[in-house]
Design a protein around this motif. Structure first.
Motif, short mmCIF file in Angstrom:
data_model
loop_
_atom_site.label_atom_id
_atom_site.label_comp_id
_atom_site.label_asym_id
_atom_site.label_seq_id
_atom_site.Cartn_x
_atom_site.Cartn_y
_atom_site.Cartn_z
N UNK A 414 0.86 -0.78 -0.86
CA UNK A 414 0.27 -0.48 0.17
C UNK A 414 0.59 1.37 0.37
N UNK A 415 1.75 1.05 0.46
CA UNK A 415 2.69 2.59 0.70
C UNK A 415 4.29 2.35 -0.63
N UNK A 447 3.20 -5.29 -7.14
CA UNK A 447 3.49 -5.84 -8.00
C UNK A 447 3.20 -4.25 -8.99
N UNK A 448 1.44 -4.15 -8.25
CA UNK A 448 0.54 -2.56 -8.52
C UNK A 448 1.30 -0.67 -8.86
N UNK A 449 1.50 -1.42 -7.12
CA UNK A 449 1.64 0.32 -7.10
C UNK A 449 3.52 0.48 -7.67
N UNK A 479 -4.70 -7.83 -10.57
CA UNK A 479 -4.25 -8.13 -12.26
C UNK A 479 -4.40 -7.04 -13.24
N UNK A 480 -5.91 -7.14 -13.59
CA UNK A 480 -6.72 -5.81 -14.46
C UNK A 480 -5.57 -4.70 -14.03
N UNK A 481 -5.70 -4.48 -12.84
CA UNK A 481 -5.22 -2.84 -11.96
C UNK A 481 -3.67 -2.98 -12.64
N UNK A 482 -2.90 -4.11 -12.38
CA UNK A 482 -1.58 -3.64 -12.40
C UNK A 482 -1.44 -3.63 -14.12
#
Length: 583
Positions: A414-415, A447-449, A479-482
Motif C-alpha cells: 500500500x505504501x 506489483x501494481x503500486x 491483475x487488471x489494475x496492474x
C-alpha cells in the motif's frame, strides 16, 4: 541405588538395598527407625504434598523440586505431580528424567508422561511411551489417538481407533472432534451416525464442528434434532448455538434461544453472556448487547471483550475505546483479544497516539511479543502511514503466523514498497509458511503500486497453474489494475473476458479508472457499457466517463451523461476527510 534418608544414615546404613548381615547387625535399631520413619512419613507427607502443589500452581518449579527432594519416599502421585509440572512448563527433558527414575509407575503416570510429550510437541516420544506401556487403559488409547489428531496424523488415529479393545463414548467424541479439527467434515458426520451411544457432548461437538467449518445451517438443524431427541443441552451447547446464530445473522432464532437460556437459568454464565453480546452485535443491535452486558452478574474479561469487540464491529470505535478504559479502571485485566479489538478500533479511527498508549499497557501486562497484539499493531502503523515502525514490530514478533506476514506484505504494498513486499514473501516461503489468498492479493498490489508488470504476470501464472491458492475475483481485479496502470488496457480487457467467472462491477471500474488515467475512450466506453448492464445507476462510472469525454472535448457526450444521471436520480457520493486537533 535408592536415596537413603538421614534417619538411616545415623545407624550406619549408607545405601539401599542393604546386605542380610547388615540387616541382622542393625535389626533392633532398624526396627525403631522404621517405626519412626513410618510415623514421620505419615505426618509429613500431606504437608509436603500441599507445599509441592502450591509451588507447582505458582510455576515455581525449582522450589517445587527442592521440596520433592526432601520427601523420603515419594509416592507415585507425587512423582506424577512433579512430571506434570515440568511438562506444563515445557521442560520435557526434566520430566522424562524423573519419569525414568521412578521405582514404580502406574497407568496414570504413564498417561501423564504421554500427554506431557504431546503438549511439548514430541509425538514420536509419546508413541514410544505408548508402545512400551505395560497396561494400557482406555485413557491411554484416547491420549495417543488425540495426539495423532493434534498433529494432523488422521490415518494413524483411525488405525488406533479401529484397534482399540474398548471404545467408550469419550473415545468416539474425541474422534469426531479430531475429524472436525482437521477439516474432515464428512468423516465426522459419518462417524457420528455410527456412534452406538450419543451423549450431549457428542451433539455439542457436532454443532460446534459444523459451525467452525462453515456448515452453520447444518449445525442449527442438528440442534433442533438434538432437542427433538430429548437430550438436554448444556451451557456449552447453548454457547455453540448462539455463536452459530451470530455467524448467520439469525436474530429471530437467536432471540428464541435466548428465551430458552433465561428459562433454564443459564443467562448468568459469563460465556453464555459473551455469546449473546456477540449475537446482538453482529445483528447491529448494540442496545441489546449492552443490555445483556449490564445484566451479567460476573463481568469478567470475556464479557468485557465481547462488548468491546461488538462496538468495534459496528464502527462505534469511540464507544469501544471507552469500554476498554472502563475495564482498566475497574481492574479487569485485558487479554490478547481485548488488546486486539482496542487496537483495531484505534485503526478504525486512525488514531496512532491512542494505539501507542494501548501498546504500552500491553507491554506492561506482558503481551510485548504476542503475535495477535503484534498483528494488530502492524495494521495500525501501516494504515496510519508509519510503514517503518510496522516492519519493526513485525521483526520483533517471535512466533509469526500467516496473518503477521500478510499484514506486513499488504502494508508495504500500500505504501509503494514493492521490493520490501517481495523480499518478505521470499522470507515467508523459506520459513515454511504457505501463502493464502491474502498473500496473493498483497503481492499483486505490490506489483501494481511499484509498476512491476513482469513480476505480476509471473505471480499470476504461478498461482493459477499450481492451484496452491484459489484464484478469486479480487485477484483478477488486482491483475487488471496492474495491467491498467502499465497501459496494457486491451490485455486487461481480454483478461476480463476470459475469466472463468463473470466479472462484477469492481473489476470493470478498475479497468475504467485505468482508461481515465491513459485517456483511452474506446476501451472506456466498452467498460462503461458493461457496468451499465450490471448496475445502471453506478455514479462512479458516470463520473469517470464524463471526465474522459470532457478531456477529449466531447461536450455533447458530457451533457448526455449528466442528463442521464439527472433523469435516473443518480447522485455522486461525496467524499469526506477529517483532521484531529487537540485530541
Amino acid at each position: 541405588m535408592l536415596r537413603v534418608p538421614a534417619i538411616f544414615q545415623n545407624i550406619g546404613i549408607s545405601h539401599f538395598p542393604i546386605s542380610l548381615s547388615d540387616f541382622h547387625k542393625n535389626l533392633t535399631s532398624f526396627s525403631k527407625c522404621l517405626v519412626g520413619l513410618m510415623t514421620y512419613t505419615k505426618l509429613t507427607t500431606p504437608s509436603y504434598k500441599s507445599l509441592l502443589s502450591d509451588h507447582l500452581r505458582n510455576q515455581k518449579l525449582n522450589e517445587a523440586r527442592l521440596v520433592f527432594n526432601e520427601i523420603p519416599f515419594p509416592s507415585v502421585s507425587l512423582y506424577t505431580m512433579m512430571i506434570t509440572g515440568y511438562s506444563r512448563q515445557h521442560r520435557l527433558d526434566d520430566a522424562l528424567k524423573l519419569f525414568y527414575e521412578m521405582p514404580v509407575k502406574d497407568t496414570v503416570c504413564w498417561n501423564s508422561m504421554m500427554k506431557g510429550c504431546l503438549d511439548c510437541g514430541d509425538l514420536s516420544k509419546a508413541k514410544e511411551l505408548f508402545d512400551g506401556m505395560p497396561g494400557k487403559s482406555v485413557v491411554s488409547w484416547t491420549t495417543i489417538m488425540n495426539g495423532f489428531l493434534q498433529f494432523g496424523e488422521v490415518q494413524m488415529a483411525e488405525r488406533l481407533f479401529r484397534k482399540m479393545p474398548v471404545r467408550d463414548v469419550a473415545v468416539w467424541n474425541s474422534m469426531v472432534h479430531g475429524y472436525f479439527s482437521n477439516g474432515r467434515v464428512e468423516d465426522a458426520k459419518n462417524l457420528f451416525k455410527l456412534m452406538p451411544c450419543k451423549n450431549v457432548i457428542s451433539w455439542t461437538s457436532m454443532i460446534a464442528g459444523l459451525d467452525q467449518n462453515g456448515r452453520t445451517d447444518e449445525a442449527l438443524l442438528l440442534f433442533w434434532e438434538m432437542m427433538g431427541s430429548g437430550v438436554q443441552p448444556t451451557l456449552t451447547t447453548f454457547v455453540s448455538v448462539v455463536i452459530a446464530c451470530a455467524n448467520l445473522l439469525r436474530l429471530h432464532l437467536g432471540v428464541q434461544i435466548h428465551g430458552q437460556i433465561v428459562k433454564l437459568g443459564y443467562c448468568f454464565d459469563e460465556f453464555v453472556a459473551a455469546s449473546l453480546i456477540t449475537l446482538y452485535a453482529n445483528c447491529k443491535q448494540m442496545e441489546n448487547s449492552y443490555k445483556v452486558f449490564k445484566e451479567s452478574l460476573h463481568k469478567n474479561v470475556v464479557v468485557w471483550t465481547a462488548l468491546l469487540t461488538g462496538y468495534g464491529l459496528n464502527c462505534e470505535h469511540e464507544e469501544a475505546l471507552k469500554v476498554f478504559r472502563d475495564m482498566m479502571k475497574l481492574g479487569v485485566l485485558p487479554n490478547q483479544s481485548s488488546f486486539t479489538s482496542a487496537l483495531n478500533s484505534c485503526c478504525g479511527l486512525e488514531d496512532l497516539d491512542r494505539g501507542k498508549e494501548i501498546h504500552t499497557t500491553a507491554i506492561k501486562i506482558g503481551f510485548e511479543n504476542d503475535v495477535f497484539v503484534g498483528n494488530s499493531l502492524i495494521v495500525l502503523h501501516t494504515k496510519c502511514g508509519n510503514i517503518n515502525d510496522g516492519v519493526a514490530i513485525f521483526k520483533r514478533i517471535g512466533d509469526k503466523n500467516i496473518v503477521s506476514w500478510n499484514s506486513t506484505i499488504v502494508g508495504c504494498a500500500q505504501h509503494g514498497c514493492g521490493m520490501w513486499a517481495l523480499t518478505l514473501f521470499n522470507q515467508m516461503i523459506r520459513t515454511g509458511v504457505n501463502p493464502d489468498e491474502i498473500t496473493f492479493t498483497g503481492l499483486l498490489s505490490a506489483c501494481s503500486h511499484s509498476g512491476m508488470l513482469q513480476k505480476a504476470r509471473r505471480f499470476f501464472k504461478f498461482f493459477s497453474q499450481h492451484k496452491c491458492v484459489e484464484v478469486k475475483l479480487e485477484h483478477y481485479a488486482c491483475m487488471v489494475d496492474v495491467l491498467g496502470r502499465c497501459g496494457k488496457l486491451e490485455e486487461a480487457e481480454e483478461l476480463i473476458k476470459n475469466m472463468p467467472v463473470q466479472a462484477n462491477k469492481m473489476v470493470w471500474l478498475t479497468l475504467l479508472s485505468a482508461c481515465q488515467m491513459h485517456s483511452n475512450l474506446d476501451v472506456a466506453e466498452r467498460a462503461a457499457k458493461s457496468i451499465d448492464d450490471l448496475e445502471p445507476d453506478c455514479s462512479d462510472a458516470f463520473v469517470m466517463l464524463s471526465n474522459l469525454y470532457a478531456s477529449a472535448n466531447r461536450w455533447s457526450d458530457v451533457a448526455r451523461i449528466r442528463e442521464k444521471m439527472k433523469h435516473s436520480g443518480t447522485v455522486r457520493q461525496p467524499g469526506s476527510s477529517w483532521v484531529t486537533l487537540k485530541d
